[in-house]
Design an enzyme around this catalytic site. Structure first.
Site, mmCIF file in Angstrom:
data_model
loop_
_atom_site.group_PDB
_atom_site.id
_atom_site.type_symbol
_atom_site.label_atom_id
_atom_site.label_comp_id
_atom_site.label_asym_id
_atom_site.label_seq_id
_atom_site.Cartn_x
_atom_site.Cartn_y
_atom_site.Cartn_z
ATOM 1 N N SER A 5 0.723 -1.114 -0.110
ATOM 2 C CA SER A 5 0.014 -0.014 0.018
ATOM 3 C C SER A 5 0.866 1.171 0.100
ATOM 4 O O SER A 5 1.846 1.296 0.772
ATOM 5 C CB SER A 5 -1.001 0.121 1.338
ATOM 6 O OG SER A 5 -1.522 1.350 1.240
ATOM 7 N N VAL B 87 7.415 2.256 4.107
ATOM 8 C CA VAL B 87 8.468 1.651 3.041
ATOM 9 C C VAL B 87 7.790 1.666 1.496
ATOM 10 O O VAL B 87 8.647 2.153 0.622
ATOM 11 C CB VAL B 87 8.794 0.262 3.661
ATOM 12 C CG1 VAL B 87 9.564 -0.461 2.511
ATOM 13 C CG2 VAL B 87 9.298 0.194 4.876
ATOM 14 N N CYS B 88 6.561 1.538 1.398
ATOM 15 C CA CYS B 88 6.099 1.508 -0.042
ATOM 16 C C CYS B 88 6.152 3.143 -0.512
ATOM 17 O O CYS B 88 6.423 3.271 -1.512
ATOM 18 C CB CYS B 88 4.678 1.373 0.211
ATOM 19 S SG CYS B 88 4.116 -0.456 0.832
ATOM 20 N N ASP B 89 5.823 4.007 0.529
ATOM 21 C CA ASP B 89 6.044 5.570 0.023
ATOM 22 C C ASP B 89 7.551 5.729 -0.364
ATOM 23 O O ASP B 89 7.734 6.184 -1.664
ATOM 24 C CB ASP B 89 5.809 6.371 1.397
ATOM 25 C CG ASP B 89 5.945 7.776 0.813
ATOM 26 O OD1 ASP B 89 4.818 8.425 0.982
ATOM 27 O OD2 ASP B 89 6.913 8.103 0.877
ATOM 28 N N THR C 260 8.280 3.941 -3.934
ATOM 29 C CA THR C 260 7.999 4.524 -5.112
ATOM 30 C C THR C 260 8.298 5.774 -5.394
ATOM 31 O O THR C 260 8.681 6.071 -6.575
ATOM 32 C CB THR C 260 6.352 4.800 -4.882
ATOM 33 O OG1 THR C 260 5.806 3.378 -4.484
ATOM 34 C CG2 THR C 260 5.911 5.004 -6.116
#
Length: 172
Positions: A59, A64-66, A69
């Site tokens: 998500s 970490v996803c932020d 990306t």
């Protein structure tokens, strides 16, 4: 019934079950159908002839996803027009668009696996317990051959950004 893989990944140390096959370098990239926005679906063939770096995150609304990306958005500037970076998550397309706008992410194409989990199942990253896609990286060449794969062993860890970018550069 879809293949289930256990003992290959965790979330904060707790085991997870991944649904789908474990892809290997040399495999033909499986097709998938994901949402580019609420009204438009895309598949692998929509990116034909391009080198594809596919960054998979659970998500965009997690740290970490932020960071993952944003990092690939920065790397995109130096990779050229023959490379496309796709970020796949189970976030709704509305949430992806909002996040990209707030984060200033403009070089990565966000794709949503929320409808059918087609990508997650085809690439072996669908987490059975959460119905989210597991953090992973795939590099697919212009002929849709998988040339790099990284399945993360722990959901909260960062991928090897440098190795993924080098895998893309090696195809040029």
């Amino acid at each position: 019934m879809a293949q289930e893989r256990t003992g290959v990944t965790t979330f904060k140390g707790n085991p997870l079950t991944l649904i789908g096959p474990e892809l290997q370098v040399g495999d033909t990239a499986p097709d998938f159908t994901v949402s580019k926005n609420l009204l438009e679906d895309v598949s692998l063939k929509d990116f034909a002839g391009k080198i594809k770096l596919i960054s998979v995150v659970p998500s965009l609304d997690t740290g970490v996803c932020d960071a993952q990306t944003r990092r690939f958005n920065e790397e995109a500037a130096g990779l050229g027009d023959d490379v496309i970076i796709l970020t796949v998550s189970a976030d709704l397309p509305f949430a992806q668009a909002r996040w990209c706008g707030a984060a200033g992410v403009d070089r990565v194409i966000t794709l949503s696996d929320y409808k059918s989990r087609s990508f997650g199942q085809a690439y072996g990253v669908l987490i059975k317990e959460f119905q989210l896609d597991m953090r992973s990286i795939f590099v697919v060449d212009q002929n849709d051959k998988v040339t790099y794969v990284e399945y993360l062993g722990e959901m909260t860890e960062h991928p090897n950004y440098e190795a993924a970018v080098e895998a893309v550069k090696s195809l040029r």
